[in-house]
Design a protein around this motif. Structure first.
Motif, PDB file in Angstrom:
ATOM      1  N   ARG A 195       0.835  -1.201   0.000  1.00  0.00           N
ATOM      2  CA  ARG A 195       0.000   0.000   0.000  1.00  0.00           C
ATOM      3  C   ARG A 195       0.868   1.248   0.000  1.00  0.00           C
ATOM      4  N   LYS A 196       0.405   2.286  -0.665  1.00  0.00           N
ATOM      5  CA  LYS A 196       1.178   3.526  -0.740  1.00  0.00           C
ATOM      6  C   LYS A 196       1.227   4.208   0.626  1.00  0.00           C
ATOM      7  N   PRO A 197       2.395   4.721   0.995  1.00  0.00           N
ATOM      8  CA  PRO A 197       2.474   5.478   2.252  1.00  0.00           C
ATOM      9  C   PRO A 197       1.747   6.812   2.119  1.00  0.00           C
ATOM     10  N   ILE A 198       1.378   7.383   3.237  1.00  0.00           N
ATOM     11  CA  ILE A 198       0.630   8.643   3.224  1.00  0.00           C
ATOM     12  C   ILE A 198       1.577   9.845   3.213  1.00  0.00           C
ATOM     13  N   LYS A 199       2.624   9.782   4.036  1.00  0.00           N
ATOM     14  CA  LYS A 199       3.514  10.932   4.205  1.00  0.00           C
ATOM     15  C   LYS A 199       4.766  10.842   3.346  1.00  0.00           C
ATOM     16  N   THR A 200       5.294   9.643   3.180  1.00  0.00           N
ATOM     17  CA  THR A 200       6.560   9.473   2.472  1.00  0.00           C
ATOM     18  C   THR A 200       6.337   9.526   0.970  1.00  0.00           C
ATOM     19  N   VAL A 201       7.009  10.444   0.293  1.00  0.00           N
ATOM     20  CA  VAL A 201       6.778  10.662  -1.133  1.00  0.00           C
ATOM     21  C   VAL A 201       7.378   9.542  -1.976  1.00  0.00           C
ATOM     22  N   SER A 202       8.617   9.227  -1.747  1.00  0.00           N
ATOM     23  CA  SER A 202       9.277   8.213  -2.588  1.00  0.00           C
ATOM     24  C   SER A 202      10.164   7.309  -1.728  1.00  0.00           C
ATOM     25  N   PRO A 203       9.566   6.371  -1.023  1.00  0.00           N
ATOM     26  CA  PRO A 203      10.373   5.444  -0.221  1.00  0.00           C
ATOM     27  C   PRO A 203      11.253   4.580  -1.124  1.00  0.00           C
ATOM     28  N   LYS A 204      12.410   4.195  -0.620  1.00  0.00           N
ATOM     29  CA  LYS A 204      13.350   3.406  -1.406  1.00  0.00           C
ATOM     30  C   LYS A 204      13.438   1.956  -0.938  1.00  0.00           C
ATOM     31  N   TYR A 205      13.054   1.713   0.321  1.00  0.00           N
ATOM     32  CA  TYR A 205      13.127   0.363   0.875  1.00  0.00           C
ATOM     33  C   TYR A 205      11.899   0.127   1.756  1.00  0.00           C
ATOM     34  N   PHE A 206      11.668  -1.146   2.084  1.00  0.00           N
ATOM     35  CA  PHE A 206      10.610  -1.454   3.037  1.00  0.00           C
ATOM     36  C   PHE A 206      10.957  -2.707   3.824  1.00  0.00           C
ATOM     37  N   LYS A 207      10.297  -2.883   4.934  1.00  0.00           N
ATOM     38  CA  LYS A 207      10.350  -4.098   5.752  1.00  0.00           C
ATOM     39  C   LYS A 207       8.921  -4.517   6.064  1.00  0.00           C
ATOM     40  N   ILE A 208       8.697  -5.807   6.242  1.00  0.00           N
ATOM     41  CA  ILE A 208       7.435  -6.289   6.783  1.00  0.00           C
ATOM     42  C   ILE A 208       7.653  -6.497   8.279  1.00  0.00           C
ATOM     43  N   VAL A 209       6.820  -5.852   9.083  1.00  0.00           N
ATOM     44  CA  VAL A 209       7.055  -5.842  10.530  1.00  0.00           C
ATOM     45  C   VAL A 209       5.802  -6.290  11.273  1.00  0.00           C
ATOM     46  N   ILE A 210       6.021  -6.731  12.507  1.00  0.00           N
ATOM     47  CA  ILE A 210       4.944  -7.305  13.305  1.00  0.00           C
ATOM     48  C   ILE A 210       4.905  -6.651  14.676  1.00  0.00           C
ATOM     49  N   SER A 211       3.686  -6.334  15.110  1.00  0.00           N
ATOM     50  CA  SER A 211       3.464  -5.868  16.482  1.00  0.00           C
ATOM     51  C   SER A 211       2.715  -6.962  17.231  1.00  0.00           C
ATOM     52  N   GLU A 212       3.174  -7.282  18.433  1.00  0.00           N
ATOM     53  CA  GLU A 212       2.499  -8.279  19.239  1.00  0.00           C
ATOM     54  C   GLU A 212       1.988  -7.656  20.526  1.00  0.00           C
ATOM     55  N   ASN A 213       0.751  -7.953  20.843  1.00  0.00           N
ATOM     56  CA  ASN A 213       0.155  -7.492  22.106  1.00  0.00           C
ATOM     57  C   ASN A 213       0.249  -5.979  22.289  1.00  0.00           C
ATOM     58  N   GLY A 214       0.159  -5.245  21.196  1.00  0.00           N
ATOM     59  CA  GLY A 214       0.165  -3.792  21.273  1.00  0.00           C
ATOM     60  C   GLY A 214       1.531  -3.154  21.418  1.00  0.00           C
ATOM     61  N   LEU A 215       2.603  -3.945  21.414  1.00  0.00           N
ATOM     62  CA  LEU A 215       3.954  -3.381  21.481  1.00  0.00           C
ATOM     63  C   LEU A 215       4.304  -2.729  20.142  1.00  0.00           C
ATOM     64  N   ARG A 216       5.304  -1.859  20.164  1.00  0.00           N
ATOM     65  CA  ARG A 216       5.719  -1.226  18.912  1.00  0.00           C
ATOM     66  C   ARG A 216       6.237  -2.289  17.938  1.00  0.00           C
ATOM     67  N   TYR A 217       6.049  -2.019  16.649  1.00  0.00           N
ATOM     68  CA  TYR A 217       6.419  -2.986  15.618  1.00  0.00           C
ATOM     69  C   TYR A 217       7.906  -3.326  15.691  1.00  0.00           C
ATOM     70  N   GLY A 218       8.208  -4.600  15.465  1.00  0.00           N
ATOM     71  CA  GLY A 218       9.575  -5.086  15.586  1.00  0.00           C
ATOM     72  C   GLY A 218      10.365  -4.998  14.292  1.00  0.00           C
ATOM     73  N   LEU A 219      11.437  -5.796  14.237  1.00  0.00           N
ATOM     74  CA  LEU A 219      12.313  -5.860  13.067  1.00  0.00           C
ATOM     75  C   LEU A 219      12.254  -7.296  12.551  1.00  0.00           C
ATOM     76  N   ASN A 220      11.290  -7.573  11.707  1.00  0.00           N
ATOM     77  CA  ASN A 220      10.981  -8.965  11.393  1.00  0.00           C
ATOM     78  C   ASN A 220      11.385  -9.423  10.004  1.00  0.00           C
ATOM     79  N   SER A 221      11.857  -8.524   9.170  1.00  0.00           N
ATOM     80  CA  SER A 221      12.307  -8.945   7.842  1.00  0.00           C
ATOM     81  C   SER A 221      13.579  -8.199   7.484  1.00  0.00           C
ATOM     82  N   GLU A 222      14.214  -8.660   6.438  1.00  0.00           N
ATOM     83  CA  GLU A 222      15.363  -7.927   5.914  1.00  0.00           C
ATOM     84  C   GLU A 222      14.874  -6.657   5.211  1.00  0.00           C
ATOM     85  N   THR A 223      15.804  -5.756   4.959  1.00  0.00           N
ATOM     86  CA  THR A 223      15.469  -4.546   4.223  1.00  0.00           C
ATOM     87  C   THR A 223      15.349  -4.885   2.742  1.00  0.00           C
ATOM     88  N   ILE A 224      14.210  -4.538   2.142  1.00  0.00           N
ATOM     89  CA  ILE A 224      13.913  -4.925   0.764  1.00  0.00           C
ATOM     90  C   ILE A 224      13.831  -3.673  -0.110  1.00  0.00           C
TER      91      ILE A 224
END
Length: 555
Positions: free
Chosen positions: A523-552
């Motif tokens: 999905r397109k980001p709202i604020k970032t105009v032209s992102p160059k990389y992304f990660k898929i991240v996971i939040s568990e039990n309401g904690l802040r999202y972790g570092l769950n994938s490599e940088t793509i």
């Protein structure tokens, strides 16, 4: 055959050892030392940031002494050992007349002085570089099977100290390419590789996580001349202090008289040029170039033995350097004498303050591989660093520390909390907040694996494999997924929540030690105009999202 060292040399060496042991015992740990102490709690053939030598040093020291001295004892021995090796590498018979000049030269080098008692990966790197050069000097004179095997073991020890050691080995080899056809040189290389095999195996078992982080995952700010290239040039001055003009003058004037001197010059210029080029891409930390202190100590001391004017000025300026360094070293122990706040100040008291609220409950520090081990060291209690998308992976991401806090009542400490039961101001000026979590549960080892090669925003559907390494099934209702967008410097910019889809109907959980296939769209980001990389991240039990994938990378 026993070493024949001048009595004055032994007296000065012994004095430095006593000084360093005293300093080691009464100076609070710096954050990196606490982190490496955490390494040493579970010896392994490798760790997230570095190979294993620094952990082994701390483990050995811990058998002999408690507290800070246990962490630093072996470093104190390596430091004086480095001085002895440097002395032995110098052949000039006039050196015995100028023992004080030798000690003023090496003891006035700022970081060489500091690593006399701090325990950091650079400490064994310096020692084994000096030993490597000394044995190499003998090897090129008379190569033998025994020297070849010993040289190989030392090269492995270098690499177990710090990955930067590859530069030491490479530039020495580059200075003498005839070694490529030398059978004894090949024996040394094979010996080194055999000794280093356990670390290669460790890297393979951990999916080369250390290499990936250092080469590809580490965030980096856009190029800034003042911070990067000018900062590198400032570092060239900082490692020598007031003596720097004469140090570099002696280096420039030094000539390649033989293969050993050629190796010293190649190593020095090679490292400096390598990191100068690197400074156009990233900030070069001062300690990255500290290894040049070893060949330069030999080159400069040999030069000053033959040039009275340089000898005179290096001695005078070196004494001033030493006076300043000793004053600052006192300030490391007695805070009022130090001109600014430093990380050896106030940590023990701050950790005790947190413990007064936490009691015997574990403490979870958000995004701090620095505070977590410091707390464990000074309190003896359990701690853990919970790393999220605003931070980076570290040893806490791959070891078993998470298990010790699962389903426990924990004190959660962070700079960024809405719920604030406690406030903990630090001596540095930072303010941390904390609250209790009655039943803490995290799943930071969940991994998201994407094998597609090309990605565009709002492109076709992609597949992600979510691997659950835990011994229990994880209910999906406890998890939220998102795309974390990063800029061209791999710095986190924005989170966009996503819904992962699966062909399996009514999927309720991620199965233990199993991989579940999902599909997703970017999905397109709202604020970032032209992102160059992304990660898929996971939040568990309401904690802040972790570092769950490599940088793509995004196309």
């Amino acid at each position: 055959m026993p070493l024949k060292l001048p009595k004055l040399f032994l007296y000065l060496l012994g004095s430095i050892l006593i000084l360093n042991l005293f300093q080691a015992n009464f100076t609070e740990l710096i954050y990196d030392e606490a982190y490496y102490w955490h390494y040493a709690k579970n010896l392994a053939w490798g760790y997230f940031d570095h190979p294993s030598m620094v952990a082994l040093m701390i483990k050995i020291g811990g058998f002999l002494f408690e507290g800070e001295l246990g962490v630093r004892f072996v470093s104190c021995l390596f430091s004086v050992g480095t001085f002895v090796l440097l002395w032995l590498a110098i052949d000039n018979t006039e050196k015995k007349k100028y023992v004080p000049h030798f000690f003023v030269l090496v003891f006035s080098m700022t970081l060489l002085n500091a690593y006399g008692f701090f325990t950091l990966p650079d400490t064994p790197l310096l020692f084994f570089t000096a030993l490597f050069l000394l044995i190499y000097k003998r090897f090129i004179r008379t190569p033998t099977l025994v020297l070849a095997i010993f040289l190989g073991i030392i090269m492995a020890a270098l690499m177990y100290s710090k990955y930067h050691a590859v530069l030491v080995i490479f530039f020495v080899l580059l200075s003498n390419l005839k070694l490529v056809s030398d059978k004894y040189a090949w024996i040394a290389v094979i010996t080194a590789l055999l000794c280093y095999t356990p670390h290669f195996v460790w890297l393979y078992e951990h999916d080369f996580i250390s290499i990936k982080y250092h080469l590809f995952e580490r965030p980096n700010a856009p190029y800034d001349f003042n911070k990067y290239t000018l900062g590198f040039l400032v570092n060239l001055v900082a490692i020598f202090g007031l003596t720097f003009p004469f140090m570099y003058y002696a280096l420039i004037k030094s000539r390649s008289k033989d293969l050993f001197t050629k190796a010293l010059l190649y190593l020095t210029y090679g490292v400096l040029i390598f990191f100068f080029i690197s400074s156009f891409n990233r900030r070069v930390q001062t300690q990255w170039i500290i290894v040049v202190s070893i060949p330069m100590a030999i080159l400069v001391y040999s030069y000053l033995l033959e040039h009275a004017s340089v000898r005179k000025w290096l001695f005078r300026l070196g004494l001033i350097n030493i006076a300043i360094i000793l004053f600052l070293r006192i300030g490391l122990i007695y805070e009022p004498l130090f001109p600014v706040y430093y990380e050896t100040h106030g940590n023990k008291a701050w950790m005790k303050e947190i413990q007064s609220k936490a009691g015997t409950n574990p403490v979870v520090f958000e995004n701090s591989y620095r505070n977590a081990p410091m707390y464990a060291f000074y309190t003896g209690e359990t701690s853990y660093s919970l790393n999220n998308i605003n931070y980076r992976q570290n040893q806490y991401s791959i070891d078993n520390s998470e298990e010790a806090v699962q389903h426990k009542k924990v004190l959660y400490v962070s700079k960024y909390l809405n719920k604030k039961e406690f406030t903990f101001p630090k001596a540095s000026g930072s303010i941390y907040y904390a609250h209790f979590i009655d039943d803490f549960e995290s799943f930071r080892k969940l991994r998201c694996i994407v094998e597609d090669e090309k990605f565009k925003l709002d492109d076709q559907t992609h597949t992600v494999k979510v691997f659950n390494p835990y011994a229990t099934n994880i209910p999906l209702e406890k998890l939220q997924f998102a795309i974390a967008y990063l800029n061209e410097s791999k710095q986190f910019e924005e989170l966009v929540p996503i819904q992962l889809d699966t062909d399996r109907k009514k999927l309720m959980y991620l199965s233990s030690n199993d991989t579940t296939l999902f599909t997703f769209r970017l999905r397109k980001p709202i604020k970032t105009v032209s992102p160059k990389y992304f990660k898929i991240v996971i939040s568990e039990n309401g904690l802040r999202y972790g570092l769950n994938s490599e940088t793509i990378k995004l196309d």
